[in-house]
Design an enzyme around this catalytic site. Structure first.
Site, PDB file in Angstrom:
ATOM      1  N   HIS A 238       0.821  -1.208   0.000  1.00 40.96           N
ATOM      2  CA  HIS A 238       0.000   0.000   0.000  1.00 40.96           C
ATOM      3  C   HIS A 238       0.860   1.265   0.000  1.00 40.96           C
ATOM      4  O   HIS A 238       0.604   2.191  -0.771  1.00 40.96           O
ATOM      5  CB  HIS A 238      -0.917  -0.011   1.221  1.00 40.96           C
ATOM      6  CG  HIS A 238      -1.871   1.128   1.271  1.00 40.96           C
ATOM      7  ND1 HIS A 238      -3.050   1.153   0.555  1.00 40.96           N
ATOM      8  CD2 HIS A 238      -1.824   2.310   1.944  1.00 40.96           C
ATOM      9  CE1 HIS A 238      -3.690   2.291   0.786  1.00 40.96           C
ATOM     10  NE2 HIS A 238      -2.968   3.009   1.634  1.00 40.96           N
ATOM     11  N   HIS A 253       3.166   6.098  -1.709  1.00 44.01           N
ATOM     12  CA  HIS A 253       3.875   7.217  -1.110  1.00 44.01           C
ATOM     13  C   HIS A 253       5.392   7.092  -1.227  1.00 44.01           C
ATOM     14  O   HIS A 253       6.119   7.712  -0.444  1.00 44.01           O
ATOM     15  CB  HIS A 253       3.475   7.352   0.363  1.00 44.01           C
ATOM     16  CG  HIS A 253       2.004   7.552   0.565  1.00 44.01           C
ATOM     17  ND1 HIS A 253       1.376   8.746   0.288  1.00 44.01           N
ATOM     18  CD2 HIS A 253       1.036   6.694   0.983  1.00 44.01           C
ATOM     19  CE1 HIS A 253       0.081   8.626   0.541  1.00 44.01           C
ATOM     20  NE2 HIS A 253      -0.148   7.390   0.956  1.00 44.01           N
ATOM     21  N   LYS A 296      -4.630  10.265  -8.489  1.00 39.81           N
ATOM     22  CA  LYS A 296      -4.278  10.507  -7.090  1.00 39.81           C
ATOM     23  C   LYS A 296      -4.385  12.009  -6.883  1.00 39.81           C
ATOM     24  O   LYS A 296      -3.580  12.786  -7.393  1.00 39.81           O
ATOM     25  CB  LYS A 296      -2.860  10.029  -6.790  1.00 39.81           C
ATOM     26  CG  LYS A 296      -2.453  10.164  -5.309  1.00 39.81           C
ATOM     27  CD  LYS A 296      -3.159   9.149  -4.434  1.00 39.81           C
ATOM     28  CE  LYS A 296      -2.623   9.174  -2.997  1.00 39.81           C
ATOM     29  NZ  LYS A 296      -3.269   8.173  -2.132  1.00 39.81           N
TER      30      LYS A 296
END
Length: 362
Positions: A238, A253, A296
């Site tokens: 993730h 990220h 995003k």
């Protein structure tokens, strides 16, 4: 509540009044022989894991500040209760500065050149409008950065994941070996050594091996983001790889993966909404982009950091401020990390997988 293993006592490593479970360590990070060995048992106190309950461990072996005295509600007698997770804000800031200084594998200002282009306001982030005609990364010195062992081990992991939630993650033997090689490499660094020392000094783990095994389960253990339809996710996937859920990018990220995808034409950079105050790297930024069409709207990243630094500060915050904003000090400047735990499954009594962690962008 029932217990397994030896009955706790004052000279043991668990206490009855606070004990939820004292169970063998199981899961991907545990060897078969460890699963039934008393030396591999874990104590779970107030739904969080304390150091391993090693046979023969005594309270006197821990520094005095790990234990506090508290009056019983009934008889007024003194009893000792563990305070493993008593970590102050100032301690978090101090150790984060230590990790920042130890990150010798970070990029220099000559090794990464960015082209930020257009900045948008917070009320524009959801529109997905393309304000940038060029890529975000103008230059990355791959020879200097990606030849470093921890970067090389990270890159080897990034093609192991199915980004669509709802599709089973089939973890092969070679992929498990790549995870182990990555963890072995980052635990050779000063960053992880400093974090290990801090956790051990606070009693959060009994040894570096305990920390390493727990970190592996916390970050790489599989769980389902598709209501049990598939074991399709992990904290590492993730955060470092990114996923597609409900038609949008979820997580994602890590700057290294972003750069690789942008270089290969899979990411379209749109704009940025935050640029941190750091003159060099690592910096914190937030920007908008599309990954093969999926949007995003706000993706926050450390830029130029090493893999070990990101994993260390995220883990620091997850262990000490789970589910909350965690304030760090990096090079004398304030930064915040948001973490979340996965509430729908666990890998031990009260132990939760990491669901997400990322730099908070104002």
């Amino acid at each position: 509540m029932g217990q397994s293993g030896p009955v706790p006592s004052k000279m043991g490593s668990c206490f009855g009044p606070l004990l939820l479970a004292c169970t063998p360590r199981t899961g991907w990070g545990a060897k078969e022989s460890e699963a039934t060995s008393p030396a591999s048992q874990l104590c779970y106190i107030n739904s969080v894991v304390s150091p391993s309950c090693h046979r023969g461990s005594a309270l006197g072996q821990y520094p005095p500040h790990h234990w506090i005295e508290e009056k019983s509600s009934g008889e007024g007698e003194q009893r000792e209760v563990p305070s493993f997770y008593s970590v102050s804000d100032s301690e978090i800031k101090s150790v984060s500065e230590t990790l920042y200084a130890a990150d010798v594998n970070r990029a220099t200002s000559r090794e990464i050149v960015l082209n930020l282009q257009h900045k948008i306001s917070s009320d524009q982030t959801g529109a997905g409008q393309d304000y940038a005609s060029q890529k975000l990364f103008s230059y990355v010195d791959e020879d200097a950065l990606f030849s470093k062992p921890t970067f090389a081990r990270l890159l080897a992991l990034l093609n192991n994941y199915e980004r669509m939630t709802g599709k089973e993650e089939a973890v092969t033997t070679s992929e498990k070996q790549e995870v182990d090689a990555f963890l072995d490499e980052i635990f050779k660094t000063q960053v992880m050594e400093k974090l290990s020392q801090f956790f051990l000094s606070k009693g959060i783990y009994l040894s570096e091996n305990d920390f390493k095994a727990d970190l592996k389960e916390m970050w790489f253990g599989l769980y389902s983001r598709s209501k049990g339809a598939a074991m399709d996710s992990s904290g590492f996937e993730h955060v470092f790889h990114g996923e597609i859920k409900s038609g949008k990018i979820s997580g994602f990220h890590n700057w290294v993966h972003y750069y690789e995808l942008e270089k290969n034409g899979q990411i379209n950079y749109l704009s940025y909404s935050y640029n941190g105050p750091w003159a060099g790297y690592p910096d914190i930024m937030a920007f908008q982009y599309r990954w093969t069409g999926y949007l995003k709207s706000v993706g926050s990243f450390f830029i130029g950091s090493s893999p070990e630094f990101e994993l260390a500060v995220y883990t620091l915050c997850y262990k000490t401020r789970p589910g909350k904003l965690c304030t760090l000090s990096l090079g004398g400047k304030s930064a915040q990390i948001q973490t979340y735990s996965w509430a729908n499954s666990e890998y031990g009594a009260g132990k939760r997988y990491l669901a997400s962690s990322y730099p908070n962008s104002p």
